[in-house]
Design a protein around this motif. Structure first.
Motif, PDB file in Angstrom:
ATOM      1  N   ALA A  96       0.834  -1.200   0.000  1.00 10.44           N
ATOM      2  CA  ALA A  96       0.000   0.000   0.000  1.00 10.44           C
ATOM      3  C   ALA A  96       0.869   1.251   0.000  1.00 10.44           C
ATOM      4  O   ALA A  96       1.977   1.259   0.528  1.00 10.44           O
ATOM      5  N   GLU A  97       0.347   2.318  -0.605  1.00  8.49           N
ATOM      6  CA  GLU A  97       1.048   3.582  -0.640  1.00  8.49           C
ATOM      7  C   GLU A  97       0.683   4.411   0.587  1.00  8.49           C
ATOM      8  O   GLU A  97      -0.478   4.448   0.994  1.00  8.49           O
ATOM      9  N   PRO A  98       1.648   5.114   1.188  1.00  5.18           N
ATOM     10  CA  PRO A  98       1.353   5.962   2.348  1.00  5.18           C
ATOM     11  C   PRO A  98       0.605   7.216   1.950  1.00  5.18           C
ATOM     12  O   PRO A  98       0.476   7.535   0.759  1.00  5.18           O
ATOM     13  N   LEU A  99       0.116   7.952   2.960  1.00  9.41           N
ATOM     14  CA  LEU A  99      -0.681   9.145   2.710  1.00  9.41           C
ATOM     15  C   LEU A  99       0.047  10.153   1.840  1.00  9.41           C
ATOM     16  O   LEU A  99      -0.523  10.736   0.922  1.00  9.41           O
ATOM     17  N   PHE A 100       1.347  10.379   2.111  1.00 11.32           N
ATOM     18  CA  PHE A 100       2.092  11.407   1.399  1.00 11.32           C
ATOM     19  C   PHE A 100       2.870  10.866   0.207  1.00 11.32           C
ATOM     20  O   PHE A 100       3.767  11.529  -0.298  1.00 11.32           O
ATOM     21  N   ALA A 101       2.534   9.659  -0.263  1.00  9.28           N
ATOM     22  CA  ALA A 101       3.188   9.131  -1.450  1.00  9.28           C
ATOM     23  C   ALA A 101       2.610   9.798  -2.699  1.00  9.28           C
ATOM     24  O   ALA A 101       1.402  10.008  -2.798  1.00  9.28           O
ATOM     25  N   PRO A 102       3.472  10.167  -3.661  1.00 12.27           N
ATOM     26  CA  PRO A 102       2.966  10.763  -4.903  1.00 12.27           C
ATOM     27  C   PRO A 102       2.018   9.807  -5.616  1.00 12.27           C
ATOM     28  O   PRO A 102       2.267   8.608  -5.679  1.00 12.27           O
ATOM     29  N   ARG A 103       0.930  10.346  -6.144  1.00 12.57           N
ATOM     30  CA  ARG A 103      -0.056   9.526  -6.833  1.00 12.57           C
ATOM     31  C   ARG A 103      -0.244  10.037  -8.250  1.00 12.57           C
ATOM     32  O   ARG A 103      -0.324  11.239  -8.477  1.00 12.57           O
ATOM     33  N   ASP A 104      -0.329   9.106  -9.176  1.00 14.16           N
ATOM     34  CA  ASP A 104      -0.480   9.458 -10.581  1.00 14.16           C
ATOM     35  C   ASP A 104      -1.963   9.631 -10.899  1.00 14.16           C
ATOM     36  O   ASP A 104      -2.598   8.780 -11.526  1.00 14.16           O
ATOM     37  N   LEU A 105      -2.537  10.742 -10.459  1.00 15.39           N
ATOM     38  CA  LEU A 105      -3.936  11.039 -10.720  1.00 15.39           C
ATOM     39  C   LEU A 105      -4.061  11.914 -11.963  1.00 15.39           C
ATOM     40  O   LEU A 105      -3.195  12.749 -12.227  1.00 15.39           O
ATOM     41  N   PRO A 106      -5.116  11.734 -12.730  1.00 22.60           N
ATOM     42  CA  PRO A 106      -5.301  12.595 -13.907  1.00 22.60           C
ATOM     43  C   PRO A 106      -5.570  14.038 -13.495  1.00 22.60           C
ATOM     44  O   PRO A 106      -6.176  14.294 -12.458  1.00 22.60           O
ATOM     45  N   ARG A 107      -5.112  14.982 -14.304  1.00 22.48           N
ATOM     46  CA  ARG A 107      -5.374  16.386 -14.035  1.00 22.48           C
ATOM     47  C   ARG A 107      -6.847  16.676 -14.307  1.00 22.48           C
ATOM     48  O   ARG A 107      -7.413  16.227 -15.296  1.00 22.48           O
ATOM     49  N   GLU A 108      -7.459  17.412 -13.393  1.00 25.77           N
ATOM     50  CA  GLU A 108      -8.879  17.715 -13.498  1.00 25.77           C
ATOM     51  C   GLU A 108      -9.092  19.220 -13.576  1.00 25.77           C
ATOM     52  O   GLU A 108      -8.315  19.999 -13.000  1.00 25.77           O
ATOM     53  N   PRO A 109     -10.140  19.661 -14.286  1.00 23.01           N
ATOM     54  CA  PRO A 109     -10.443  21.104 -14.337  1.00 23.01           C
ATOM     55  C   PRO A 109     -10.916  21.609 -12.978  1.00 23.01           C
ATOM     56  O   PRO A 109     -11.332  20.822 -12.109  1.00 23.01           O
ATOM     57  N   ASP A 110     -10.878  22.930 -12.819  1.00 20.14           N
ATOM     58  CA  ASP A 110     -11.234  23.528 -11.530  1.00 20.14           C
ATOM     59  C   ASP A 110     -12.635  23.142 -11.072  1.00 20.14           C
ATOM     60  O   ASP A 110     -12.854  22.859  -9.897  1.00 20.14           O
ATOM     61  N   GLY A 111     -13.587  23.130 -12.005  1.00 21.49           N
ATOM     62  CA  GLY A 111     -14.965  22.806 -11.641  1.00 21.49           C
ATOM     63  C   GLY A 111     -15.095  21.411 -11.075  1.00 21.49           C
ATOM     64  O   GLY A 111     -15.818  21.196 -10.085  1.00 21.49           O
ATOM     65  N   LYS A 112     -14.391  20.465 -11.663  1.00 24.45           N
ATOM     66  CA  LYS A 112     -14.478  19.084 -11.181  1.00 24.45           C
ATOM     67  C   LYS A 112     -13.765  18.948  -9.844  1.00 24.45           C
ATOM     68  O   LYS A 112     -14.226  18.204  -8.962  1.00 24.45           O
ATOM     69  N   LEU A 113     -12.638  19.652  -9.677  1.00 20.86           N
ATOM     70  CA  LEU A 113     -11.936  19.615  -8.398  1.00 20.86           C
ATOM     71  C   LEU A 113     -12.855  20.090  -7.274  1.00 20.86           C
ATOM     72  O   LEU A 113     -12.930  19.472  -6.206  1.00 20.86           O
ATOM     73  N   PHE A 114     -13.552  21.193  -7.519  1.00 23.54           N
ATOM     74  CA  PHE A 114     -14.460  21.747  -6.519  1.00 23.54           C
ATOM     75  C   PHE A 114     -15.612  20.785  -6.250  1.00 23.54           C
ATOM     76  O   PHE A 114     -15.982  20.539  -5.098  1.00 23.54           O
ATOM     77  N   ALA A 115     -16.179  20.212  -7.327  1.00 24.01           N
ATOM     78  CA  ALA A 115     -17.331  19.323  -7.180  1.00 24.01           C
ATOM     79  C   ALA A 115     -16.972  18.054  -6.414  1.00 24.01           C
ATOM     80  O   ALA A 115     -17.724  17.603  -5.541  1.00 24.01           O
ATOM     81  N   VAL A 116     -15.820  17.475  -6.724  1.00 16.22           N
ATOM     82  CA  VAL A 116     -15.406  16.262  -6.029  1.00 16.22           C
ATOM     83  C   VAL A 116     -15.102  16.570  -4.563  1.00 16.22           C
ATOM     84  O   VAL A 116     -15.435  15.792  -3.665  1.00 16.22           O
ATOM     85  N   GLY A 117     -14.485  17.725  -4.310  1.00 12.17           N
ATOM     86  CA  GLY A 117     -14.241  18.135  -2.931  1.00 12.17           C
ATOM     87  C   GLY A 117     -15.535  18.304  -2.165  1.00 12.17           C
ATOM     88  O   GLY A 117     -15.659  17.874  -1.012  1.00 12.17           O
TER      89      GLY A 117
END
Length: 215
Positions: A96-117
């Motif tokens: 398992a990866e730790p909390l602060f391990a870099p993750r290869d997540l896709p870049r998301e637009p601002d609107g989606k970042l806000f909505a997912v948050g």
């Protein structure tokens, strides 16, 4: 308005909520590491609004109606426990990866970042349980303005958690660099987080049911 003593005690409990690992923390750190501080802060804005939505419902008494339905309360409690147990396993399982391990997540637009948050916080069982179990005892019905008291307490909790999460987002990259060169600290951080999540899940799962609490 709540008394100064009530505000100080509630602030301390809110800080305890902020430092307890949960879905919000995992999402914000992951997004900050994958897409940068700006993306983490936009996601944080969404989380704050999601928490505000739950707070408004609690202050307006909607969550009180939930408490009148025993099976709904039990479903939330057990569902939250299952979700936290799954998060704990993600930390503790081999490889398992730790909390602060870099993750290869896709870049998301601002609107989606806000909505997912927003969705992450609004559906966060830890936040919902905090408002249901912790906030009501701090409201003095004899003092009047119950809605205002609930709103003030809720806003205090949101501000404290937002400040802590902002520091977490800004420090995520530095913490990741620090831990990357120290494998023992990296492993310890993962196990501490996993055990903490498992203990929270156990406390929820073994907690008193609604019927037991009322009976």
């Amino acid at each position: 308005m709540p008394t100064l003593q009530s505000l100080l005690i509630f602030a301390a409990l809110s800080l305890g909520l902020a430092v307890t690992p949960g879905p919000n923390m995992l999402y914000l750190v992951s997004r900050a590491l994958a897409q940068g501080t700006r993306a983490g802060m936009i996601s944080l804005a969404g989380c704050a609004m999601g928490s505000a939505a739950i707070m408004i419902c609690a202050a307006a008494g909607i969550t009180a109606a939930l408490l009148a339905i025993p099976y709904a309360w039990d479903a939330m409690r057990l569902g939250g426990a299952a979700y936290l147990a799954w998060l704990a396993w993600q930390c503790l399982k081999p490889g398992a990866e730790p909390l602060f391990a870099p993750r290869d997540l896709p870049r998301e637009p601002d609107g989606k970042l806000f909505a997912v948050g927003f969705a992450t916080a609004a559906l966060n069982p830890k936040v919902a349980l905090f408002y249901i179990a912790v906030l009501p005892p701090f409201i003095d019905t004899s003092a009047g303005h119950v809605l205002l008291q609930g709103a003030v307490l809720g806003l205090l909790q949101i501000v404290i958690c937002a400040v802590f999460d902002a520091l977490l987002v800004y420090g995520a990259a530095g913490a990741a660099r620090f831990l990357a060169t120290r494998p023992v600290w990296l492993a310890a951080q993962r196990y501490v987080l996993g055990v903490a999540l498992a203990l929270i899940a156990a406390k929820l799962a073994l907690g008193e049911s609604f019927r037991g609490a009322r009976g």
